[in-house]
Design a protein around this motif. Structure first.
Motif, PDB file in Angstrom:
ATOM      1  N   MET A  94       0.816  -1.203   0.000  1.00 29.12           N
ATOM      2  CA  MET A  94       0.000   0.000   0.000  1.00 29.12           C
ATOM      3  C   MET A  94       0.856   1.261   0.000  1.00 29.12           C
ATOM      4  N   ARG A  95       2.052   1.190   0.580  1.00 28.84           N
ATOM      5  CA  ARG A  95       2.924   2.367   0.584  1.00 28.84           C
ATOM      6  C   ARG A  95       3.296   2.769  -0.836  1.00 28.84           C
ATOM      7  N   ARG A  96       3.481   1.774  -1.710  1.00 33.38           N
ATOM      8  CA  ARG A  96       3.819   2.086  -3.101  1.00 33.38           C
ATOM      9  C   ARG A  96       2.657   2.783  -3.781  1.00 33.38           C
ATOM     10  N   ILE A  97       1.450   2.360  -3.452  1.00 30.57           N
ATOM     11  CA  ILE A  97       0.269   3.005  -4.019  1.00 30.57           C
ATOM     12  C   ILE A  97       0.180   4.442  -3.530  1.00 30.57           C
ATOM     13  N   ALA A  98       0.468   4.660  -2.250  1.00 28.65           N
ATOM     14  CA  ALA A  98       0.444   6.007  -1.697  1.00 28.65           C
ATOM     15  C   ALA A  98       1.477   6.890  -2.399  1.00 28.65           C
ATOM     16  N   CYS A  99       2.637   6.314  -2.723  1.00 28.18           N
ATOM     17  CA  CYS A  99       3.660   7.073  -3.445  1.00 28.18           C
ATOM     18  C   CYS A  99       3.160   7.460  -4.836  1.00 28.18           C
ATOM     19  N   TRP A 100       2.448   6.524  -5.500  1.00 25.63           N
ATOM     20  CA  TRP A 100       1.873   6.836  -6.809  1.00 25.63           C
ATOM     21  C   TRP A 100       0.877   7.979  -6.702  1.00 25.63           C
ATOM     22  N   LEU A 101       0.041   7.945  -5.675  1.00 20.12           N
ATOM     23  CA  LEU A 101      -0.951   9.001  -5.504  1.00 20.12           C
ATOM     24  C   LEU A 101      -0.277  10.347  -5.270  1.00 20.12           C
TER      25      LEU A 101
ATOM     26  N   PRO B 207      -2.504 -13.185  -9.652  1.00 19.96           N
ATOM     27  CA  PRO B 207      -1.196 -13.702  -9.260  1.00 19.96           C
ATOM     28  C   PRO B 207      -0.066 -13.027 -10.029  1.00 19.96           C
ATOM     29  N   GLY B 208       1.146 -13.452  -9.719  1.00 21.06           N
ATOM     30  CA  GLY B 208       2.311 -12.894 -10.398  1.00 21.06           C
ATOM     31  C   GLY B 208       2.680 -13.700 -11.626  1.00 21.06           C
ATOM     32  N   ALA B 209       1.666 -14.099 -12.401  1.00 21.45           N
ATOM     33  CA  ALA B 209       1.900 -14.937 -13.576  1.00 21.45           C
ATOM     34  C   ALA B 209       2.837 -14.240 -14.558  1.00 21.45           C
ATOM     35  N   ASP B 210       3.804 -14.991 -15.066  1.00 14.42           N
ATOM     36  CA  ASP B 210       4.753 -14.414 -16.012  1.00 14.42           C
ATOM     37  C   ASP B 210       4.069 -14.012 -17.312  1.00 14.42           C
ATOM     38  N   SER B 211       2.950 -14.654 -17.636  1.00 12.84           N
ATOM     39  CA  SER B 211       2.222 -14.290 -18.844  1.00 12.84           C
ATOM     40  C   SER B 211       1.643 -12.887 -18.762  1.00 12.84           C
ATOM     41  N   LEU B 212       1.512 -12.351 -17.536  1.00 15.26           N
ATOM     42  CA  LEU B 212       1.010 -10.994 -17.357  1.00 15.26           C
ATOM     43  C   LEU B 212       2.150  -9.973 -17.337  1.00 15.26           C
ATOM     44  N   ARG B 213       3.392 -10.468 -17.369  1.00 14.72           N
ATOM     45  CA  ARG B 213       4.555  -9.591 -17.304  1.00 14.72           C
ATOM     46  C   ARG B 213       5.288  -9.513 -18.634  1.00 14.72           C
ATOM     47  N   ASN B 214       5.207 -10.548 -19.407  1.00 17.03           N
ATOM     48  CA  ASN B 214       5.912 -10.612 -20.678  1.00 17.03           C
ATOM     49  C   ASN B 214       4.937 -10.928 -21.805  1.00 17.03           C
ATOM     50  N   PRO B 215       4.545  -9.926 -22.634  1.00 10.08           N
ATOM     51  CA  PRO B 215       5.114  -8.573 -22.627  1.00 10.08           C
ATOM     52  C   PRO B 215       4.485  -7.629 -21.610  1.00 10.08           C
ATOM     53  N   GLY B 216       3.332  -7.962 -21.032  1.00 13.62           N
ATOM     54  CA  GLY B 216       2.736  -7.075 -20.037  1.00 13.62           C
ATOM     55  C   GLY B 216       2.177  -5.806 -20.653  1.00 13.62           C
TER      56      GLY B 216
ATOM     57  N   PHE C  83       1.502  -2.331 -13.125  1.00 14.93           N
ATOM     58  CA  PHE C  83       2.644  -2.277 -12.218  1.00 14.93           C
ATOM     59  C   PHE C  83       2.559  -3.419 -11.208  1.00 14.93           C
ATOM     60  N   HIS C  84       3.541  -4.316 -11.265  1.00 18.19           N
ATOM     61  CA  HIS C  84       3.598  -5.459 -10.354  1.00 18.19           C
ATOM     62  C   HIS C  84       4.389  -5.070  -9.109  1.00 18.19           C
ATOM     63  N   ILE C  85       3.884  -5.430  -7.951  1.00 21.33           N
ATOM     64  CA  ILE C  85       4.555  -5.055  -6.698  1.00 21.33           C
ATOM     65  C   ILE C  85       4.923  -6.286  -5.880  1.00 21.33           C
ATOM     66  N   GLN C  86       4.932  -7.450  -6.521  1.00 22.64           N
ATOM     67  CA  GLN C  86       5.379  -8.662  -5.840  1.00 22.64           C
ATOM     68  C   GLN C  86       6.178  -9.495  -6.826  1.00 22.64           C
ATOM     69  N   ALA C  87       6.910 -10.457  -6.297  1.00 21.28           N
ATOM     70  CA  ALA C  87       7.718 -11.323  -7.141  1.00 21.28           C
ATOM     71  C   ALA C  87       6.820 -12.139  -8.067  1.00 21.28           C
ATOM     72  N   SER C  88       7.372 -12.535  -9.197  1.00 26.42           N
ATOM     73  CA  SER C  88       6.604 -13.347 -10.138  1.00 26.42           C
ATOM     74  C   SER C  88       6.338 -14.725  -9.550  1.00 26.42           C
TER      75      SER C  88
END
Length: 210
Positions: free
Chosen positions: A1-8, A124-133, A138-143
């Protein structure tokens, strides 16, 4: 949530929410269906944090209005509701996106490019959502693969030699199984069993004999 606050904070500083009395953040995710409890947990956690920010004066003096809509864990509904919320509430960001099938449909339809609204935090952190994405996602957790690799390697260092894998019988689950098998082959781990589970299945007990 801190990352979201930074975006805001960044959105306010560059004028994306200039002259607005509030900053709108939206969560479009399951509130019903098999992933409803997951959507509820994400919403409760995010709302608690946004309430804390509002209690401290908001972001740049602007309060956060947190909007939630249920996509019922249905890809077509995810797209429809995101478009509805974008037009109705004009959020600066979507948060806590949930469901690989839903997010894959959003990417395929080009919804994020059309709306030009970022999605911060995807499960989830599915790689199919990251490549090409997408530049709007914006992903905030490990794949998922990074997490699975760490789990397998940790089990190996503990001296465990035999494991079983329970996986959802969908492309997301079968690809995870294949990755575990591939990673386990580089260690001393042997797969003693593999159990496929239908999507939304709660009862994992075998059916009674006829």
């Amino acid at each position: 949530m801190r990352r979201i606050a930074c975006w805001l904070a960044m959105a306010c500083s560059i004028g994306l929410t200039a002259h607005a009395a509030e900053v709108v953040v939206a969560q479009v995710s399951p509130a019903t269906g098999p992933l409803g409890p997951n959507g509820d947990a994400n919403y409760i956690g995010a709302k608690a944090y946004f309430d804390q920010i509002n209690a401290q004066g908001g972001v740049g003096g602007q309060r956060i209005r947190f909007v939630r809509e249920d996509d019922q864990y249905k890809p077509d509904e995810t797209i429809r509701v995101m478009e509805l919320v974008a037009q109705r509430d004009k959020p600066v960001a979507f948060v806590n996106a949930l469901g690989s099938a839903s997010m894959a449909a959003v990417l395929k339809a080009g919804t994020l490019d059309k709306l030009a609204i970022p999605v911060v935090g995807v499960t989830p952190g599915a790689d199919s959502l990251r490549n090409p994405g997408s530049r709007w996602m914006f992903h905030i957790q490990a794949s998922d693969q990074a997490q699975l690799k760490r789990i397998v390697m940790h089990l190996s260092t503990m001296g465990i030699q035999r494991i079983a894998v329970v996986y959802q019988d969908i492309p997301f689950g079968t690809s995870g199984l294949a990755f575990v098998e591939k990673t386990a082959a580089t260690t001393q781990l042997k797969l003693a069993g593999k159990v496929a589970v239908k999507p939304g299945e709660d009862d994992l007990r075998p059916p009674p004999p006829p």
